[in-house]
Design an enzyme around this catalytic site. Structure first.
Site, PDB file in Angstrom:
ATOM      1  N   GLU A 184       0.751  -1.232  -0.023  1.00  0.00           N
ATOM      2  CA  GLU A 184       0.069  -0.102  -0.028  1.00  0.00           C
ATOM      3  C   GLU A 184       0.864   1.249  -0.140  1.00  0.00           C
ATOM      4  O   GLU A 184       0.468   2.284   0.923  1.00  0.00           O
ATOM      5  CB  GLU A 184      -0.977   0.241   1.138  1.00  0.00           C
ATOM      6  CG  GLU A 184      -1.895  -1.275   1.141  1.00  0.00           C
ATOM      7  CD  GLU A 184      -3.068  -1.138   2.064  1.00  0.00           C
ATOM      8  OE1 GLU A 184      -2.995  -0.334   3.025  1.00  0.00           O
ATOM      9  OE2 GLU A 184      -4.197  -2.039   1.917  1.00  0.00           O
ATOM     10  N   GLU A 305      -5.994  -7.963  -1.472  1.00  0.00           N
ATOM     11  CA  GLU A 305      -6.711  -7.737  -0.321  1.00  0.00           C
ATOM     12  C   GLU A 305      -8.216  -7.192  -0.325  1.00  0.00           C
ATOM     13  O   GLU A 305      -8.394  -6.246  -0.899  1.00  0.00           O
ATOM     14  CB  GLU A 305      -6.023  -6.910   0.675  1.00  0.00           C
ATOM     15  CG  GLU A 305      -4.664  -6.838   1.186  1.00  0.00           C
ATOM     16  CD  GLU A 305      -4.073  -5.918   2.218  1.00  0.00           C
ATOM     17  OE1 GLU A 305      -5.189  -5.316   2.979  1.00  0.00           O
ATOM     18  OE2 GLU A 305      -3.136  -6.008   2.447  1.00  0.00           O
TER      19      GLU A 305
END
Ligand SMILES: *[C@@H]1O[C@H](CO)[C@@H](O)[C@H](O)[C@H]1NC(C)=O
Ligand SMILES: *[C@@H]1O[C@H](CO)[C@@H](O)[C@H](O)[C@H]1NC(C)=O
Length: 390
Positions: A184, A305
């Site tokens: 991320e 995810e």
């Protein structure tokens, strides 16, 4: 996702993940032990193994995403720049070797934007401690030349690590599905996206200069940026436009083989957004990225995810199941049409003994039989259109 963990035990966690996978699918896994694994490759918008399509299903069956870093914190792998704890490295060797035995491949992430397990802030702290003059922003991880060298040294150490159990260097090990540069990444200090773009180009090419066999991805959530202005309205809210991340532009980097998307409507949309609105967001978000993979990128899109928060107001298991099913259905439909949707990983599967990892998204499938049924169904139907290993 990765926020607010206390002390954590990455390696034990990985081992538990395998224990779980083994408990669920062990017998089947062993039937394939004899066959040597091949590297996962890419052909257009699909992953292939031995020339046959390969779909990722986060549960158990084929691929597990996990961390190949722990910088400067408890049980650190990298204790200080370029210094490694051999005991922890051996544990990572063991994780990879156990995965191989069970014919599970690993998508390994090399760093973290969040402070969990060190992250970019730890690299910046190291540079400060070494007396280097740099901006105090944690984004100097992406821009400072000395820190970029720290990270390249790290990449090299991991890729050329010789596994003490298999004798293979990681770069030669087909158990590894691919490398993810960072979990991320965000670089809000440069919302034009130029800083992160340069970093991705430099690091992805560096990985390829050492390892030409494995696939490489960035590791981001999929936020659109200024290079695709018409798509920014698909982002969950305006502030996501300014994170310095630019999904299409970043994903086009030649050394990036496939791209990734995360899905967290509970955290990204305003408080109080109802289930129907969240589902509409998910449909747009997933469909839009699959379309990017097909039309603009010609690369697979992996949903690395996604999760449904147990802290939701009015949480109900039926809403949770509906959420998972919605995502699985979109991915399956894409796969049937030979589209760019390449599979998904639930954030996050846990089992007994993993209390330090728990968060509002964790799933212990032994306590969620409906979800387990759904996962098996998705695994089986994707398997039917895969290369026949399951
Ligand atoms: C960098 O990140 C660390 C860990 O999250 C935080 O404590 C620190 O305040 C950040 N530094 C700056 C300048 O924002
Ligand atoms: C929660 O349930 C109440 C009563 O059914 C409803 O009015 C409210 O909109 C729900 N909240 C959310 C976020 O779905």
């Amino acid at each position: 996702m990765l926020k607010g963990h206390g002390l954590v035990y990455p390696i034990i966690g990985l081992a538990s993940c395998f224990a779980f996978i083994y408990m669920s699918f062990g017998d089947l896994a062993f039937q394939f032990m004899e066959k040597k694994m091949s590297f996962v490759e890419r052909e257009g918008v699909r992953f292939v193994v031995d020339g046959k399509p390969f779909y990722v299903n986060g549960l158990g069956l084929r691929v597990c995403r996990t961390w190949a870093f722990n910088d400067g914190t408890y049980n650190a792998l990298q204790v200080s720049p370029g210094q490694f704890n051999e005991r922890v490295f051996k544990a990572l060797d063991l994780v990879i070797e156990e995965a191989r035995k069970h014919r599970i491949r690993l998508l390994l992430s090399l760093s973290n934007d969040w402070k969990d397990f060190g992250g970019k802030a730890q690299y910046v702290k190291w540079a400060w401690e070494a007396g280097l003059s740099l901006s105090s922003s944690n984004d100097s991880f992406f821009s400072d030349p000395s820190i970029r060298n720290y990270f390249k040294n790290y990449i090299k150490a991991i890729l050329t690590r010789r596994n003490h159990l298999s004798g293979l260097q990681y770069r030669d090990d087909p158990t590894i599905f691919g490398w993810e540069l960072m979990n991320e990444p965000h670089c809000p200090s440069d919302p034009t996206g130029d800083t992160l773009q340069k970093w991705i180009e430099e690091m992805a090419n560096y990985v390829k200069s050492i390892d030409k066999k494995h696939l490489v991805t960035v590791g981001f959530e999929g936020f659109y940026g200024p290079a695709s202005p018409e798509k920014m309205k698909i982002n969950p809210a305006e502030h996501f436009n300014k994170l310095g991340v630019d999904f299409c532009r970043n994903s086009k980097v030649a050394a990036i083989d496939f791209t990734s998307v995360h899905i967290y409507p509970d955290q990204w949309l305003p408080q109080g957004t109802d289930q129907e609105e969240k589902k509409r967001f998910v449909s747009r978000w997933v469909a839009s990225h699959i379309e990017d993979g097909q039309r603009e990128l010609n690369k697979p899109v992996l949903f690395t995810e996604f999760g449904f928060s147990s802290k939701n107001k009015n949480f109900s298991e039926s809403h949770m199941i509906e959420f998972y099913k919605h995502i699985f259905d979109i991915i399956y439909k894409s796969a049937v049409k030979k589209g760019a949707g390449a599979g998904s990983f639930i954030w996050q599967l846990v089992e007994g003994g993993m209390n330090d990892f728990r968060d509002e998204f964790d799933i212990d499938v032994r306590k969620r039989p409906l979800l387990l049924g759904l996962l098996k169904e998705q695994s089986c139907r994707l398997a039917k259109i895969s290369n026949g290993m399951f």
